[in-house]
Design an enzyme around this catalytic site. Structure first.
Site, PDB file in Angstrom:
ATOM      1  N   GLY A 109      30.188  23.390  48.448  1.00 43.82           N
ATOM      2  CA  GLY A 109      30.925  24.478  49.100  1.00 43.82           C
ATOM      3  C   GLY A 109      30.696  24.516  50.601  1.00 43.82           C
ATOM      4  O   GLY A 109      30.958  25.527  51.252  1.00 43.82           O
ATOM      5  N   ASP A 152      39.058  25.042  55.844  1.00 44.32           N
ATOM      6  CA  ASP A 152      37.940  24.109  56.036  1.00 44.32           C
ATOM      7  C   ASP A 152      38.212  23.085  57.143  1.00 44.32           C
ATOM      8  O   ASP A 152      37.403  22.949  58.064  1.00 44.32           O
ATOM      9  CB  ASP A 152      37.594  23.425  54.707  1.00 44.32           C
ATOM     10  CG  ASP A 152      37.246  24.434  53.625  1.00 44.32           C
ATOM     11  OD1 ASP A 152      37.049  25.613  53.967  1.00 44.32           O
ATOM     12  OD2 ASP A 152      37.171  24.060  52.449  1.00 44.32           O
TER      13      ASP A 152
END
Ligand code: GLA
Length: 362
Positions: A109, A152
């Site tokens: 993550g 991201d």
């Protein structure tokens, strides 16, 4: 031709604002001082060969690979799907050989995939602002079979040392928020990796899309809109997104006045919302949050990223957490610059910085 180049892209930790990016909401992630480095030498061939320190088997892919989901998502080994999707998206002018190494724990993550893709985009010749690179990477990741949001890669490409990025996903505008020096970011790994992660991620994306058909993008909805959803499960998902976006803005305001206790309690509320309304936590994540919050000097903690396993982020007084207590991995992370180009042989040397970010932040 034949000159080695190196690029390092950082991972990221999301301080707050999970499952808001694909709902056109807001989030506050930070680029971190763990990263993925590629050293690449181009040549005249029609192939690209990559080796990784993490996997024994190298991969060899044609330069003219088609951007075809059916082909890409069946490539083996699985990391070839990401590399193949980036090759098919960028369409590099030359072949070459690349070596990949990373300090980001894979699948935890902390954006190991986005860091790899952002570094690859650069090494294969993609150019442009962090937004342009992030859009390319998101497109490529989607073609590799994972329908991720844009958060991201935007952080990996556009990070700024000492700052978090308050991102508005409706406009992709970024406001750089200084992280006070009195705040330490600690990330602790549960060690749990769930293979179902992306199936469940995709099902949350689908649920949010279903709710948005009735009330519009959840990141721009309000409590009153949520109350109008008939399906109780969709109502909970929407409630998480609406309240999470409010918390993101409150955390940005609290950071601006260095009010870390308020930041901490908002992190804990975020975790509760992700666990109960969005249902992406696990017993291991819940237990880690409880353990961390019981430590003197920890302001608050929450799961970070998609959930279903992976890591917890905590905001703490400097030195409050003994990292050795956590056998699956724990890090004190420093808010860092986005993609950093360095000449061969000096990966950890003088960072080039992020001129676009620096200009915006002043
Ligand atoms: C993953 C995805 C991101 C985002 C987070 C949850 O990290 O790649 O786009 O949706 O989950 O906030």
């Amino acid at each position: 031709m034949g000159v080695a180049r190196r690029i390092t892209a950082p991972g990221r930790v999301n301080l707050i604002g999970d499952h808001t990016d694909y709902n056109l909401g807001v989030a506050l992630p930070v680029a971190i001082d763990l990263g993925t480095t590629i050293e690449f030498t181009d040549n005249d061939s029609d192939h690209l060969t990559f080796f990784s320190t993490l996997y024994p088997q190298g991969i060899d892919l044609p330069r003219g690979l088609d951007l075809d989901m059916d082909i890409l998502k069946n490539l083996e080994p699985p990391w070839a799907r990401l590399v193949g999707a980036m090759i098919a998206t960028v369409r590099p002018e030359h072949g070459g050989i690349g070596r990949i190494e990373t300090t980001i724990p894979v699948g935890a993550g902390l954006s190991s995939s986005a860091a790899l893709m952002v570094a690859l985009a650069d090494i294969l010749g993609a150019e442009g602002s962090p937004r342009t690179i992030a859009t390319l990477v998101q497109q490529a990741e989607t073609f590799s079979g994972v329908p991720v949001g844009i958060m991201d890669p935007l952080v990996c490409a556009g990070g700024l040392a000492g700052h978090g990025l308050l991102i508005d996903f409706a406009t992709l505008a970024i406001e750089y928020v200084p992280i006070p020096e009195s705040a330490e970011l600690v990330v602790v790994d549960t060690g749990v990796r769930r293979s179902l992660r992306f199936t469940e991620y995709a099902s949350r994306v689908a649920e949010c899309e279903a709710a948005a058909v009735t009330i519009g993008p959840l990141g721009q909805a309000e409590d009153a809109d949520v109350a109008g959803l008939r399906d109780p499960s969709l109502r909970r998902r929407a409630h998480h997104v609406v309240t999470e976006c409010a918390r993101v803005r409150q955390v940005a305001a609290a950071l601006a006045v260095q009010d870390l206790p308020t930041v901490g309690s908002l992190l804990v509320e975020s975790h509760r919302s992700l666990a109960t309304d969005f249902e992406v936590s696990t017993p291991e994540l819940d237990e880690l949050v409880t353990t961390l919050c019981a430590i003197d000097g920890v302001y608050g903690a929450r799961l970070t990223g998609a959930g279903f396993g992976g890591c917890v982020v905590a905001v703490t007084r400097p030195g409050a957490v003994d990292l050795d207590r956590f056998p699956a991995g724990a890090w004190r992370l420093v808010p860092s610059d986005g993609t950093v180009a360095a000449s061969a042989g000096s990966v950890s040397g003088a960072p080039g910085g992020n001129p676009e970010a620096a200009a915006v932040a002043g």
